[in-house]
Design an enzyme around this catalytic site. Structure first.
Site, PDB file in Angstrom:
ATOM      1  N   TYR A  17       1.623  27.739 -26.910  1.00 44.47           N
ATOM      2  CA  TYR A  17       3.070  27.650 -26.674  1.00 44.47           C
ATOM      3  C   TYR A  17       3.710  26.543 -27.508  1.00 44.47           C
ATOM      4  CZ  TYR A  17       2.796  30.918 -22.783  1.00 44.47           C
ATOM      5  OH  TYR A  17       2.626  32.046 -22.022  1.00 44.47           O
ATOM      6  N   PRO A  95      -5.554  20.263 -19.997  1.00 45.81           N
ATOM      7  CA  PRO A  95      -5.264  20.523 -18.587  1.00 45.81           C
ATOM      8  C   PRO A  95      -5.788  19.419 -17.668  1.00 45.81           C
ATOM      9  CG  PRO A  95      -7.144  21.831 -19.300  1.00 45.81           C
ATOM     10  CD  PRO A  95      -6.635  21.110 -20.515  1.00 45.81           C
ATOM     11  N   PHE A 164       8.544  17.710 -27.224  1.00 46.18           N
ATOM     12  CA  PHE A 164       9.448  17.696 -26.068  1.00 46.18           C
ATOM     13  C   PHE A 164      10.110  19.048 -25.825  1.00 46.18           C
ATOM     14  CE2 PHE A 164       9.303  13.258 -27.557  1.00 46.18           C
ATOM     15  CZ  PHE A 164       8.890  12.636 -26.384  1.00 46.18           C
ATOM     16  N   GLU A 167       9.961  25.517 -22.681  1.00 46.36           N
ATOM     17  CA  GLU A 167       9.779  26.949 -22.894  1.00 46.36           C
ATOM     18  C   GLU A 167      11.080  27.681 -22.560  1.00 46.36           C
ATOM     19  OE1 GLU A 167       6.094  28.384 -21.150  1.00 46.36           O
ATOM     20  OE2 GLU A 167       5.133  26.522 -21.761  1.00 46.36           O
ATOM     21  N   LYS A 222       5.768  10.238 -23.773  1.00 51.16           N
ATOM     22  CA  LYS A 222       5.706  11.675 -23.454  1.00 51.16           C
ATOM     23  C   LYS A 222       5.449  11.880 -21.966  1.00 51.16           C
ATOM     24  CE  LYS A 222       5.402  15.959 -23.350  1.00 51.16           C
ATOM     25  NZ  LYS A 222       6.530  16.871 -23.485  1.00 51.16           N
ATOM     26  N   LEU A 223       4.480  11.171 -21.423  1.00 52.49           N
ATOM     27  CA  LEU A 223       4.181  11.305 -19.988  1.00 52.49           C
ATOM     28  C   LEU A 223       5.376  10.853 -19.155  1.00 52.49           C
ATOM     29  CD1 LEU A 223       0.506   9.955 -19.756  1.00 52.49           C
ATOM     30  CD2 LEU A 223       1.261  12.328 -19.817  1.00 52.49           C
ATOM     31  N   CYS A 278       3.055  21.715 -17.432  1.00 50.48           N
ATOM     32  CA  CYS A 278       2.967  20.283 -17.773  1.00 50.48           C
ATOM     33  C   CYS A 278       3.445  19.291 -16.725  1.00 50.48           C
ATOM     34  CB  CYS A 278       3.687  20.038 -19.089  1.00 50.48           C
ATOM     35  SG  CYS A 278       2.839  20.855 -20.446  1.00 50.48           S
ATOM     36  N   ARG A 348       2.271  29.627 -15.648  1.00 54.67           N
ATOM     37  CA  ARG A 348       1.386  28.516 -15.266  1.00 54.67           C
ATOM     38  C   ARG A 348       2.086  27.627 -14.229  1.00 54.67           C
ATOM     39  NH1 ARG A 348      -0.497  26.487 -21.150  1.00 54.67           N
ATOM     40  NH2 ARG A 348       1.687  26.946 -21.568  1.00 54.67           N
ATOM     41  N   ARG A 435      16.691  30.091  -6.257  1.00 57.68           N
ATOM     42  CA  ARG A 435      17.224  29.453  -7.469  1.00 57.68           C
ATOM     43  C   ARG A 435      18.725  29.222  -7.386  1.00 57.68           C
ATOM     44  NH1 ARG A 435      13.364  27.225 -10.832  1.00 57.68           N
ATOM     45  NH2 ARG A 435      11.502  28.493 -10.686  1.00 57.68           N
TER      46      ARG A 435
HETATM   47  P1  NAD Z   1      -1.927  26.575 -24.805  1.00 57.29           P
HETATM   48  O1  NAD Z   1      -3.036  26.698 -23.852  1.00 57.29           O
HETATM   49  O2  NAD Z   1      -0.857  27.602 -24.858  1.00 57.29           O
HETATM   50  O3  NAD Z   1      -2.518  26.458 -26.301  1.00 57.29           O
HETATM   51  C1  NAD Z   1      -3.619  25.682 -26.650  1.00 57.29           C
HETATM   52  C2  NAD Z   1      -4.454  26.477 -27.647  1.00 57.29           C
HETATM   53  O4  NAD Z   1      -5.504  25.632 -28.129  1.00 57.29           O
HETATM   54  C3  NAD Z   1      -5.152  27.707 -27.031  1.00 57.29           C
HETATM   55  O5  NAD Z   1      -4.751  28.870 -27.730  1.00 57.29           O
HETATM   56  C4  NAD Z   1      -6.653  27.401 -27.189  1.00 57.29           C
HETATM   57  O6  NAD Z   1      -7.434  28.547 -27.471  1.00 57.29           O
HETATM   58  C5  NAD Z   1      -6.643  26.450 -28.380  1.00 57.29           C
HETATM   59  N1  NAD Z   1      -7.853  25.630 -28.470  1.00 57.29           N
HETATM   60  C6  NAD Z   1      -8.492  24.960 -27.469  1.00 57.29           C
HETATM   61  N2  NAD Z   1      -9.571  24.316 -27.954  1.00 57.29           N
HETATM   62  C7  NAD Z   1      -9.620  24.574 -29.292  1.00 57.29           C
HETATM   63  C8  NAD Z   1     -10.480  24.194 -30.338  1.00 57.29           C
HETATM   64  N3  NAD Z   1     -11.518  23.383 -30.113  1.00 57.29           N
HETATM   65  N4  NAD Z   1     -10.234  24.670 -31.577  1.00 57.29           N
HETATM   66  C9  NAD Z   1      -9.180  25.482 -31.817  1.00 57.29           C
HETATM   67  N5  NAD Z   1      -8.316  25.869 -30.871  1.00 57.29           N
HETATM   68  C10 NAD Z   1      -8.515  25.426 -29.619  1.00 57.29           C
HETATM   69  O7  NAD Z   1      -1.297  25.133 -24.557  1.00 57.29           O
HETATM   70  P2  NAD Z   1       0.195  24.659 -24.897  1.00 57.29           P
HETATM   71  O8  NAD Z   1       1.115  25.024 -23.795  1.00 57.29           O
HETATM   72  O9  NAD Z   1       0.529  25.025 -26.298  1.00 57.29           O
HETATM   73  O10 NAD Z   1       0.004  23.076 -24.799  1.00 57.29           O
HETATM   74  C11 NAD Z   1      -0.709  22.366 -25.786  1.00 57.29           C
HETATM   75  C12 NAD Z   1      -0.458  20.888 -25.580  1.00 57.29           C
HETATM   76  O11 NAD Z   1       0.941  20.615 -25.737  1.00 57.29           O
HETATM   77  C13 NAD Z   1      -0.827  20.369 -24.196  1.00 57.29           C
HETATM   78  O12 NAD Z   1      -1.327  19.062 -24.329  1.00 57.29           O
HETATM   79  C14 NAD Z   1       0.499  20.339 -23.462  1.00 57.29           C
HETATM   80  O13 NAD Z   1       0.522  19.360 -22.446  1.00 57.29           O
HETATM   81  C15 NAD Z   1       1.462  19.975 -24.571  1.00 57.29           C
HETATM   82  N6  NAD Z   1       2.844  20.438 -24.385  1.00 57.29           N
HETATM   83  C16 NAD Z   1       3.097  21.694 -23.913  1.00 57.29           C
HETATM   84  C17 NAD Z   1       4.418  22.139 -23.801  1.00 57.29           C
HETATM   85  C18 NAD Z   1       4.759  23.517 -23.292  1.00 57.29           C
HETATM   86  O14 NAD Z   1       5.926  23.790 -23.116  1.00 57.29           O
HETATM   87  N7  NAD Z   1       3.820  24.398 -23.062  1.00 57.29           N
HETATM   88  C19 NAD Z   1       5.466  21.304 -24.224  1.00 57.29           C
HETATM   89  C20 NAD Z   1       5.158  20.036 -24.721  1.00 57.29           C
HETATM   90  C21 NAD Z   1       3.841  19.615 -24.808  1.00 57.29           C
HETATM   91  C1  UGA Z   2       9.231  20.600 -19.625  1.00 57.61           C
HETATM   92  C2  UGA Z   2      10.164  19.569 -20.266  1.00 57.61           C
HETATM   93  O1  UGA Z   2      11.516  19.939 -19.980  1.00 57.61           O
HETATM   94  C3  UGA Z   2       9.950  19.509 -21.769  1.00 57.61           C
HETATM   95  O2  UGA Z   2      10.768  18.496 -22.332  1.00 57.61           O
HETATM   96  C4  UGA Z   2       8.469  19.201 -22.048  1.00 57.61           C
HETATM   97  O3  UGA Z   2       8.223  19.197 -23.435  1.00 57.61           O
HETATM   98  C5  UGA Z   2       7.599  20.253 -21.377  1.00 57.61           C
HETATM   99  O4  UGA Z   2       7.880  20.275 -19.946  1.00 57.61           O
HETATM  100  C6  UGA Z   2       6.139  19.995 -21.494  1.00 57.61           C
HETATM  101  O5  UGA Z   2       5.720  18.882 -21.741  1.00 57.61           O
HETATM  102  O6  UGA Z   2       5.448  20.981 -21.269  1.00 57.61           O
HETATM  103  P1  UGA Z   2       9.191  23.242 -19.378  1.00 57.61           P
HETATM  104  O7  UGA Z   2       8.169  22.960 -18.332  1.00 57.61           O
HETATM  105  O8  UGA Z   2       8.883  24.236 -20.428  1.00 57.61           O
HETATM  106  O9  UGA Z   2       9.571  21.879 -20.148  1.00 57.61           O
HETATM  107  O10 UGA Z   2      10.546  23.706 -18.678  1.00 57.61           O
HETATM  108  P2  UGA Z   2      11.700  22.940 -17.871  1.00 57.61           P
HETATM  109  O11 UGA Z   2      12.993  23.483 -18.301  1.00 57.61           O
HETATM  110  O12 UGA Z   2      11.552  21.484 -17.894  1.00 57.61           O
HETATM  111  O13 UGA Z   2      11.442  23.458 -16.377  1.00 57.61           O
HETATM  112  C7  UGA Z   2      10.313  23.055 -15.630  1.00 57.61           C
HETATM  113  C8  UGA Z   2      10.444  23.557 -14.210  1.00 57.61           C
HETATM  114  O14 UGA Z   2      11.468  22.860 -13.507  1.00 57.61           O
HETATM  115  C9  UGA Z   2      10.803  25.036 -14.106  1.00 57.61           C
HETATM  116  O15 UGA Z   2      10.082  25.627 -13.062  1.00 57.61           O
HETATM  117  C10 UGA Z   2      12.281  25.008 -13.801  1.00 57.61           C
HETATM  118  O16 UGA Z   2      12.724  26.154 -13.133  1.00 57.61           O
HETATM  119  C11 UGA Z   2      12.354  23.784 -12.904  1.00 57.61           C
HETATM  120  N1  UGA Z   2      13.702  23.168 -12.848  1.00 57.61           N
HETATM  121  C12 UGA Z   2      14.267  22.668 -13.958  1.00 57.61           C
HETATM  122  C13 UGA Z   2      14.348  23.071 -11.625  1.00 57.61           C
HETATM  123  O17 UGA Z   2      13.837  23.508 -10.579  1.00 57.61           O
HETATM  124  N2  UGA Z   2      15.591  22.477 -11.574  1.00 57.61           N
HETATM  125  C14 UGA Z   2      16.182  21.966 -12.687  1.00 57.61           C
HETATM  126  O18 UGA Z   2      17.310  21.417 -12.565  1.00 57.61           O
HETATM  127  C15 UGA Z   2      15.506  22.063 -13.901  1.00 57.61           C
END
Ligand code: NAD
Ligand code: UGA
Length: 464
Positions: A17, A95, A164, A167, A222-223, A278, A348, A435
């Protein structure tokens, strides 16, 4: 090392993602760089090469198509691509650990460490390694130790560049970010590497939005950003419970407090609870880090954000059961939405998972509808598939149901024909808006008994 055609070779490990959309945008905006994304998941890589992308994200396909096979490539060939890369973004999943020390809280860094070792084994020249995954503060120190354990004389600069994007709005977040954060070691080589990453983003992000910092501040920010965002939701959700007791209205309260410019109006939508891959994992990781430094009060403070979220999910189901005369056994209940938020197929940590499981536990017959998330819902519920039904059409899902519950704020659910839905349901017909997106008075006027978050219910029953 880049071929003559391109200025730089950029590699991203992890085509999920974050890796997919982020690299697609870099490639679209910077045709002078070759961008390759690798993953161990060959199905995912195959899907990225088609128009049926492995993730649903508005606008993503257009961006991918702009660059794919021009300067954006997808591959499962990890070793060779590491060799050729000048800059490697690592965007693998991090994770919550499910075993051993820190289980249930700390980040599971096994995928992360595996990539570090892959890089170490394959690299033949100096490289910049960019932490794109969300990681515990001070991960870069461990990474440096692993990478510099080589006897090939190769130097690696570690950069933290957390993502940041949210989705559902990922493409806009990437094209027009509030800020890009790039942290490095504060020595000459670290600053030079940091500048290389700044230069990539400067191709489309205004320079004043590109923030640089020391590497630990970047990792920790970030955290902390996720913890603050989730904290706002838990704060407003905690007040929604109080509103339901006092006839205050959570939308009016949120509006009133959000007009204070110090508080601001965003992220104050009370809901069935926050989901997503996350928020929970990153807060628990923060809690674990605080605990490991002996900061017990700090850990307890942030852990409460997650506990409040669990309470809110639980409260939603309790309200349903209570309203449905204290039993949902054998009752058909339609759940509108399974994704953790609108405009994504991602489920998730979706509150819908908890709600479904609790209702099934109470022996309800649950029918789930969602425009994009039914495939993931089937995977999430694979152990109870005989107890749930999946129905793409919301009208069919609601037929003969005793109750419908909105769990995802899909735009389409606002404009359904609720008169038609009401007519097809069992009576008394209940609707639970997790919602707060529907017109509750209108639903009440149709005949529904309406329950929402943080507002007095609208029911046709006489007070006892
Ligand atoms: P994801 O599970 O969608 O993607 C991770 C990918 O990495 C998977 O396709 C997996 O197969 C691959 N992978 C794992 N081990 C590997 C390896 N050794 N070699 C090659 N590929 C490998 O995860 P994501 O949602 O993209 O999140 C990735 C990171 O970004 C996490 O640390 C998450 O916290 C962070 N993050 C996620 C979001 C979000 O909106 N999903 C936003 C900001 C930050
Ligand atoms: C969140 C952060 O917004 C991103 O900045 C960050 O990069 C990302 O996590 C990450 O690290 O994975 P995301 O989880 O994709 O993004 O979506 P959000 O829009 O933040 O929504 C998270 C959850 O909170 C959803 O279930 C949403 O419905 C809920 N939400 C959001 C509420 O219940 N109320 C609100 O006012 C806003």
């Amino acid at each position: 090392m880049a071929s003559e055609q391109f200025e730089k070779n950029i590699l991203c490990i992890g085509a999920g993602y974050v890796g997919g959309p982020t690299m697609a945008v870099i490639a679209a905006k910077c045709p002078q760089y070759k961008v390759t994304i690798v993953d161990i998941n060959s199905e995912r890589i195959k899907a990225w090469q088609t128009d049926e992308l492995p993730i649903y994200e508005p606008g993503l396909l257009d961006i991918v198509k702009q660059a794919r096979n021009r300067n954006l490539f997808f591959s499962t060939e990890i070793t060779e691509n590491i060799k050729q890369a000048d800059i490697i973004f690592v965007s693998v999943n991090t994770p919550t650990k499910t075993f051993g020390e820190g289980a249930g809280k700390s980040a599971d860094l096994q995928y992360w460490e595996k990539t570090a070792r892959d890089i170490l084994a394959a690299a033949e020249e100096d490289k910049i390694i960019v932490e794109k995954s969300t990681l515990p503060v001070r991960t870069a120190a461990a990474l440096e130790r692993i990478l510099h354990s080589n006897d090939k004389g190769i130097h690696f600069d570690i950069i933290s560049n957390p993502e940041f994007l949210a989705e559902g709005t990922a493409i806009n977040d990437l094209l027009d970010p509030d800020r890009v954060l790039i942290g490095s070691r504060e020595n000459e080589s670290g600053r030079r590497a940091r500048q290389e990453i700044v230069d990539i983003y400067a191709n489309w992000v205004p320079r004043d939005r590109i923030i640089t910092s020391n590497i630990w501040s970047s990792e920790l920010s970030k955290l902390v950003a996720n913890a603050f965002l989730a904290q706002r939701i838990s704060s407003i959700n905690s007040i929604s419970a109080l509103c339901e007791m006092t006839e205050a209205n959570i939308s009016e309260v949120a509006y009133a407090i959000g007009r204070d410019s110090r508080i601001g109006p965003k992220f104050l939508n009370a809901s069935v609870g926050f989901g997503g891959s996350c928020f929970k994992k990153d807060i628990l990781n923060l809690v674990y880090i605080a605990e490991s430094y002996g900061l017990t009060e700090v850990a307890a403070y942030w852990e409460q954000v997650v506990k409040m979220n669990e309470y809110q999910e639980h409260r939603f189901v309790s309200t349903m059961i209570k309203a449905l005369f204290n039993t949902v056994s054998t009752k058909r209940i339609a759940l509108f939405g399974f994704a953790f938020k609108a405009d994504t197929g991602d489920t998730r940590e979706s509150p819908a998972i908890y709600v479904t499981r609790q209702l099934v536990e109470e022996r309800a017959h649950v029918v789930i509808t969602d425009p994009k998330a039914l495939d993931n819902a089937r995977i999430d519920l694979q152990d109870i598939l005989d107890k749930v039904e999946f129905e793409p059409d919301p009208y069919k899902a609601a037929e003969e149901a005793h109750a419908a519950a909105i769990l995802t704020e899909w735009q389409a659910y606002k404009s359904l024909d609720y008169e038609r839905i009401y007519n097809s349901m069992q009576k008394p017909a209940f609707i639970f808006d997790g919602r707060n997106i529907l017109d509750h008075q209108k639903l009440f006027d149709i005949g529904f008994h309406v329950y929402s978050i943080g507002k007095s219910p609208l029911t046709h029953f006489e007070e006892q």
